[in-house]
Design a protein around this motif. Sequence first.
Motif, PDB file in Angstrom:
ATOM      1  N   PHE A 147      16.926 -45.409 -22.766  1.00  0.00           N
ATOM      2  CA  PHE A 147      16.488 -45.030 -24.112  1.00  0.00           C
ATOM      3  C   PHE A 147      17.560 -45.340 -25.146  1.00  0.00           C
ATOM      4  CE2 PHE A 147      13.993 -42.317 -21.339  1.00  0.00           C
ATOM      5  CZ  PHE A 147      12.733 -42.354 -21.935  1.00  0.00           C
ATOM      6  N   VAL A 148      17.117 -45.655 -26.355  1.00  0.00           N
ATOM      7  CA  VAL A 148      18.055 -45.802 -27.467  1.00  0.00           C
ATOM      8  C   VAL A 148      17.350 -45.397 -28.770  1.00  0.00           C
ATOM      9  CG1 VAL A 148      17.573 -48.315 -27.568  1.00  0.00           C
ATOM     10  CG2 VAL A 148      19.564 -47.406 -28.746  1.00  0.00           C
ATOM     11  N   PHE A 149      18.056 -44.587 -29.570  1.00  0.00           N
ATOM     12  CA  PHE A 149      17.548 -44.248 -30.907  1.00  0.00           C
ATOM     13  C   PHE A 149      18.138 -45.230 -31.909  1.00  0.00           C
ATOM     14  CE2 PHE A 149      16.889 -39.921 -29.182  1.00  0.00           C
ATOM     15  CZ  PHE A 149      15.621 -39.655 -29.693  1.00  0.00           C
ATOM     16  N   VAL A 150      17.281 -45.739 -32.774  1.00  0.00           N
ATOM     17  CA  VAL A 150      17.740 -46.592 -33.870  1.00  0.00           C
ATOM     18  C   VAL A 150      17.331 -45.897 -35.169  1.00  0.00           C
ATOM     19  CG1 VAL A 150      17.602 -48.873 -34.935  1.00  0.00           C
ATOM     20  CG2 VAL A 150      17.417 -48.652 -32.450  1.00  0.00           C
ATOM     21  N   TYR A 151      18.281 -45.729 -36.088  1.00  0.00           N
ATOM     22  CA  TYR A 151      17.976 -45.036 -37.348  1.00  0.00           C
ATOM     23  C   TYR A 151      18.434 -45.911 -38.512  1.00  0.00           C
ATOM     24  CZ  TYR A 151      22.929 -44.038 -37.824  1.00  0.00           C
ATOM     25  OH  TYR A 151      24.265 -44.191 -37.962  1.00  0.00           O
ATOM     26  N   GLY A 152      18.132 -45.453 -39.746  1.00  0.00           N
ATOM     27  CA  GLY A 152      18.658 -46.140 -40.923  1.00  0.00           C
ATOM     28  C   GLY A 152      17.951 -47.440 -41.218  1.00  0.00           C
ATOM     29  N   TYR A 153      16.662 -47.358 -41.523  1.00  0.00           N
ATOM     30  CA  TYR A 153      15.877 -48.551 -41.874  1.00  0.00           C
ATOM     31  C   TYR A 153      15.885 -48.724 -43.401  1.00  0.00           C
ATOM     32  CZ  TYR A 153      14.311 -48.618 -37.073  1.00  0.00           C
ATOM     33  OH  TYR A 153      14.285 -48.689 -35.703  1.00  0.00           O
ATOM     34  N   PRO A 154      15.629 -49.944 -43.881  1.00  0.00           N
ATOM     35  CA  PRO A 154      15.577 -50.122 -45.342  1.00  0.00           C
ATOM     36  C   PRO A 154      14.511 -49.205 -45.956  1.00  0.00           C
ATOM     37  CG  PRO A 154      15.634 -52.247 -44.237  1.00  0.00           C
ATOM     38  CD  PRO A 154      15.445 -51.213 -43.166  1.00  0.00           C
ATOM     39  N   THR A 155      14.933 -48.400 -46.915  1.00  0.00           N
ATOM     40  CA  THR A 155      14.065 -47.366 -47.487  1.00  0.00           C
ATOM     41  C   THR A 155      12.729 -47.932 -47.952  1.00  0.00           C
ATOM     42  OG1 THR A 155      16.015 -46.153 -48.131  1.00  0.00           O
ATOM     43  CG2 THR A 155      13.984 -45.583 -49.292  1.00  0.00           C
ATOM     44  N   LYS A 156      12.770 -49.055 -48.628  1.00  0.00           N
ATOM     45  CA  LYS A 156      11.550 -49.597 -49.237  1.00  0.00           C
ATOM     46  C   LYS A 156      10.564 -50.144 -48.203  1.00  0.00           C
ATOM     47  CE  LYS A 156      11.606 -48.565 -53.451  1.00  0.00           C
ATOM     48  NZ  LYS A 156      12.258 -49.291 -54.502  1.00  0.00           N
ATOM     49  N   LYS A 157      11.028 -50.340 -46.983  1.00  0.00           N
ATOM     50  CA  LYS A 157      10.145 -50.897 -45.947  1.00  0.00           C
ATOM     51  C   LYS A 157       9.370 -49.803 -45.209  1.00  0.00           C
ATOM     52  CE  LYS A 157      10.281 -55.020 -46.468  1.00  0.00           C
ATOM     53  NZ  LYS A 157       9.070 -55.835 -46.564  1.00  0.00           N
ATOM     54  N   LYS A 158       9.721 -48.546 -45.483  1.00  0.00           N
ATOM     55  CA  LYS A 158       9.068 -47.440 -44.761  1.00  0.00           C
ATOM     56  C   LYS A 158       8.225 -46.623 -45.736  1.00  0.00           C
ATOM     57  CE  LYS A 158      10.749 -48.214 -40.674  1.00  0.00           C
ATOM     58  NZ  LYS A 158      10.071 -48.330 -39.425  1.00  0.00           N
ATOM     59  N   PRO A 159       7.358 -45.752 -45.230  1.00  0.00           N
ATOM     60  CA  PRO A 159       6.484 -44.996 -46.129  1.00  0.00           C
ATOM     61  C   PRO A 159       7.251 -44.111 -47.122  1.00  0.00           C
ATOM     62  CG  PRO A 159       5.717 -44.847 -43.870  1.00  0.00           C
ATOM     63  CD  PRO A 159       7.051 -45.510 -43.818  1.00  0.00           C
ATOM     64  N   PHE A 160       6.537 -43.684 -48.160  1.00  0.00           N
ATOM     65  CA  PHE A 160       7.161 -42.968 -49.281  1.00  0.00           C
ATOM     66  C   PHE A 160       7.793 -41.640 -48.890  1.00  0.00           C
ATOM     67  CE2 PHE A 160       4.511 -39.266 -50.272  1.00  0.00           C
ATOM     68  CZ  PHE A 160       3.468 -39.471 -49.390  1.00  0.00           C
ATOM     69  N   TYR A 161       7.337 -41.042 -47.793  1.00  0.00           N
ATOM     70  CA  TYR A 161       7.799 -39.683 -47.455  1.00  0.00           C
ATOM     71  C   TYR A 161       9.144 -39.670 -46.726  1.00  0.00           C
ATOM     72  CZ  TYR A 161       5.632 -41.103 -43.056  1.00  0.00           C
ATOM     73  OH  TYR A 161       5.296 -41.797 -41.927  1.00  0.00           O
ATOM     74  N   VAL A 162       9.631 -40.839 -46.305  1.00  0.00           N
ATOM     75  CA  VAL A 162      10.866 -40.881 -45.503  1.00  0.00           C
ATOM     76  C   VAL A 162      12.086 -40.641 -46.409  1.00  0.00           C
ATOM     77  CG1 VAL A 162      12.202 -42.207 -43.817  1.00  0.00           C
ATOM     78  CG2 VAL A 162       9.731 -42.518 -43.946  1.00  0.00           C
ATOM     79  N   TYR A 163      13.049 -39.915 -45.901  1.00  0.00           N
ATOM     80  CA  TYR A 163      14.192 -39.432 -46.685  1.00  0.00           C
ATOM     81  C   TYR A 163      15.274 -40.507 -46.805  1.00  0.00           C
ATOM     82  CZ  TYR A 163      17.731 -35.890 -47.958  1.00  0.00           C
ATOM     83  OH  TYR A 163      18.668 -35.134 -48.590  1.00  0.00           O
ATOM     84  N   PRO A 164      15.598 -40.923 -48.039  1.00  0.00           N
ATOM     85  CA  PRO A 164      16.673 -41.909 -48.179  1.00  0.00           C
ATOM     86  C   PRO A 164      18.036 -41.233 -47.919  1.00  0.00           C
ATOM     87  CG  PRO A 164      15.305 -41.762 -50.161  1.00  0.00           C
ATOM     88  CD  PRO A 164      14.974 -40.593 -49.319  1.00  0.00           C
ATOM     89  N   ASN A 165      18.910 -41.954 -47.286  1.00  0.00           N
ATOM     90  CA  ASN A 165      20.260 -41.431 -47.033  1.00  0.00           C
ATOM     91  C   ASN A 165      20.956 -41.206 -48.383  1.00  0.00           C
ATOM     92  OD1 ASN A 165      22.948 -41.091 -46.454  1.00  0.00           O
ATOM     93  ND2 ASN A 165      23.060 -42.797 -45.000  1.00  0.00           N
ATOM     94  N   PRO A 166      21.353 -39.952 -48.704  1.00  0.00           N
ATOM     95  CA  PRO A 166      21.916 -39.696 -50.036  1.00  0.00           C
ATOM     96  C   PRO A 166      23.167 -40.533 -50.310  1.00  0.00           C
ATOM     97  CG  PRO A 166      21.590 -37.648 -48.829  1.00  0.00           C
ATOM     98  CD  PRO A 166      21.289 -38.758 -47.861  1.00  0.00           C
ATOM     99  N   GLU A 167      23.919 -40.896 -49.247  1.00  0.00           N
ATOM    100  CA  GLU A 167      25.131 -41.692 -49.471  1.00  0.00           C
ATOM    101  C   GLU A 167      24.859 -43.187 -49.604  1.00  0.00           C
ATOM    102  OE1 GLU A 167      27.533 -40.076 -46.308  1.00  0.00           O
ATOM    103  OE2 GLU A 167      27.293 -38.262 -47.547  1.00  0.00           O
ATOM    104  N   ASP A 168      23.703 -43.606 -49.158  1.00  0.00           N
ATOM    105  CA  ASP A 168      23.368 -45.030 -49.205  1.00  0.00           C
ATOM    106  C   ASP A 168      21.840 -45.151 -49.281  1.00  0.00           C
ATOM    107  OD1 ASP A 168      23.233 -47.725 -48.949  1.00  0.00           O
ATOM    108  OD2 ASP A 168      24.000 -47.832 -46.890  1.00  0.00           O
ATOM    109  N   PRO A 169      21.282 -44.865 -50.487  1.00  0.00           N
ATOM    110  CA  PRO A 169      19.819 -44.718 -50.609  1.00  0.00           C
ATOM    111  C   PRO A 169      19.004 -45.968 -50.283  1.00  0.00           C
ATOM    112  CG  PRO A 169      20.946 -43.998 -52.610  1.00  0.00           C
ATOM    113  CD  PRO A 169      21.980 -44.643 -51.761  1.00  0.00           C
TER     114      PRO A 169
END
Length: 448
Positions: free
Chosen positions: A328-350
Motif C-alpha cells: 500500500f501507498v498513500f499519495v497526497y497533495g494533488y493540484p487543487t484545481k484538478k480536484k472537486p471544489f470541496y477538497v481542502y487546499p494546503n494553507p501553506e501551498d494552496p
Amino acid sequence: MRTLIAQTVEKVGEEVTIKGWVHVRRDHGKIIFLDVRDRSGVMQVVVLPQVSEEAYNVASEVKSEYVVEISGKVNARPEKLINPKLVTGTVELEAHGITILAKAAPLPFDMGDSELNLELPTMLDHRGLTLRHPRVQAIFKVQAVVIDAFREFLKSQEFFEFQAPCITPAVAEGGSEVFQIEYFDHKAYLTQSPQLYKQIVMSAFERVFSVNKIFRAEPSVTTRHLTEVVSLDAEMGFIESWTEVRDMAAATVRYILKQVGEKCAKELELFQTTLPVMLDETPTMSLREAQQKIFDHSGRDVRDEKDLNPEDERELCAIVKEETGSDFVFVYGYPTKKKPFYVYPNPEDPEYNEGMDLLCRGIEWLSGGRRVNDYDQLLEQVKEWKMDPAKISMFLEAFSYGVPPEGGFAFGAERITMQILQLKNIREASMFPRDMERIDIRLNEVKQ
Ligand code: AMO
C-alpha cells in the motif's frame, strides 16, 4: 429433515437426507457418482443398483444442475480415497432414494471444472448459471466479508450509518462522467458519490458512513472501471489534520484484511493468492515525491503531470513494494484545481490540496482527504469552480450553521475485491456489472 452437506462429516453411519444441485454426474456403468452441491459445500454420492435399483434408475436420468433430494447412509471413505479439496472429502453418501425436485435444461458449457475456464463475456451472459459455480461464489463471499468488515469497523469507531439518495439535483464530483435522467419535467442526475450528503449528515452526527451505489458514465471500457459501483463512504468531524483521515482509512483497511484473512482462507487458497501486505505505517508521499520516485527509478518523466496515470500507479506500487515491502501507498497533495471544489487546499501551498489516494497492487482503492469546512471559503470555491450555489443550497446551508474541521474517504468494493483476489478484470468482482456495452445483456445485440 434436511441435513446440510457440510454437516454430513459429523454423521458417519447415520441415515440422512440432503437436498441440492447435481454439480457433476459420472456414470461408470455399474456405479454412478453424483457430486451434489448445496449452500454449505459439495459432496460425493454413490449410487449402486444392488443397494437401490430405484435410486439407480433415477440417477441414470439426472443431468447437471438437476435439483435433487437424496436420502442415504453417510459412509467414511477409505483412507486412500479421501479428497482433501472437499469439505466433505472424508465421507460419501450411499444413495438409498433419489427424488428429482426440478429438471435443468442442457448446459451451454461444462460447469464441473473447478476453474470454470470461460471467456468473461460468456461468464457474464450466463450469470444466472455461472453464479452457481463455487469459484464465482468465492468472489462474492470475499466481497460480502469486505462490506461487513467496513461496517463493523466504522461502527466500532462510533460512526453512524445513513442511507444516501441516488437521485440528485447537482453533480458532486464535477466532470462529465454523469448520467443525466429525466425527472418528470426536470433534469436530475444519478449520484456520482454521496459526497455532499455525507458531509451534511456528518455536520449533524460527527462521524458517519454509508454503503451505497454510485454511478459514473465512464466513456471508456477498461479493466478497472464500472458504471455502477458499490461505494463504501465515511466522513468524520473534529480532525486536526488530513493525516487523521488517512489513519482512519488505513485502520479500516487493516480490519478488512484481517476479517478476510480469518473468514476467507479457503477462498484465498482457491485463487492462489495471499492478502496484500500492510505495514504498521503505510508509506505516504506527496504527488510530486511520487513522480520524482518514478523519474529516479525508470527515467520516465511525469513530474509535471497533474495526476498519476495507470502506468504511474503500477510503477509507484512496484517501487514502494521493493523499497519497503508494503503493498500500500498513500499519495497526497494533488493540484487543487484538478480536484472537486470541496477538497481542502494546503494553507501553506494552496496550489496543492490535502486530498489523498490509497493505492494497492498498482490500482487506486480509495480517495479522500480533508474538506473545506469554513463557509466563506466554501462559497469562494463554489464560485471559482463555476458551480451554481442554488443547486447545492442544502449543502451550503449546513455549512453556514457551523461545521468543524473534517474529512473523509471512499472505497469501491469491487476494486478491493478485485485486488485482494488479484482478478484481471473488475467485472469479475461485480455480480451484475454495468459498462458502456452491457446492462446484463450485450447492448449492441438487442434492438433499442
Ligand atoms: P473517487 O471518485 O476517487 O472519489 O472514488 C472513490 C473510489 O471509488 C472507486 N471508484 C470506482 N470503481 C470502479 N469503477 C469506477 N468507475 C469507479 N469510480 C470510483 C475507486 C475510488 O478510489 N467523493 C470522493 C471520495 C471522498 O473524497 O470521500 C470520490 O468519489 O475505488
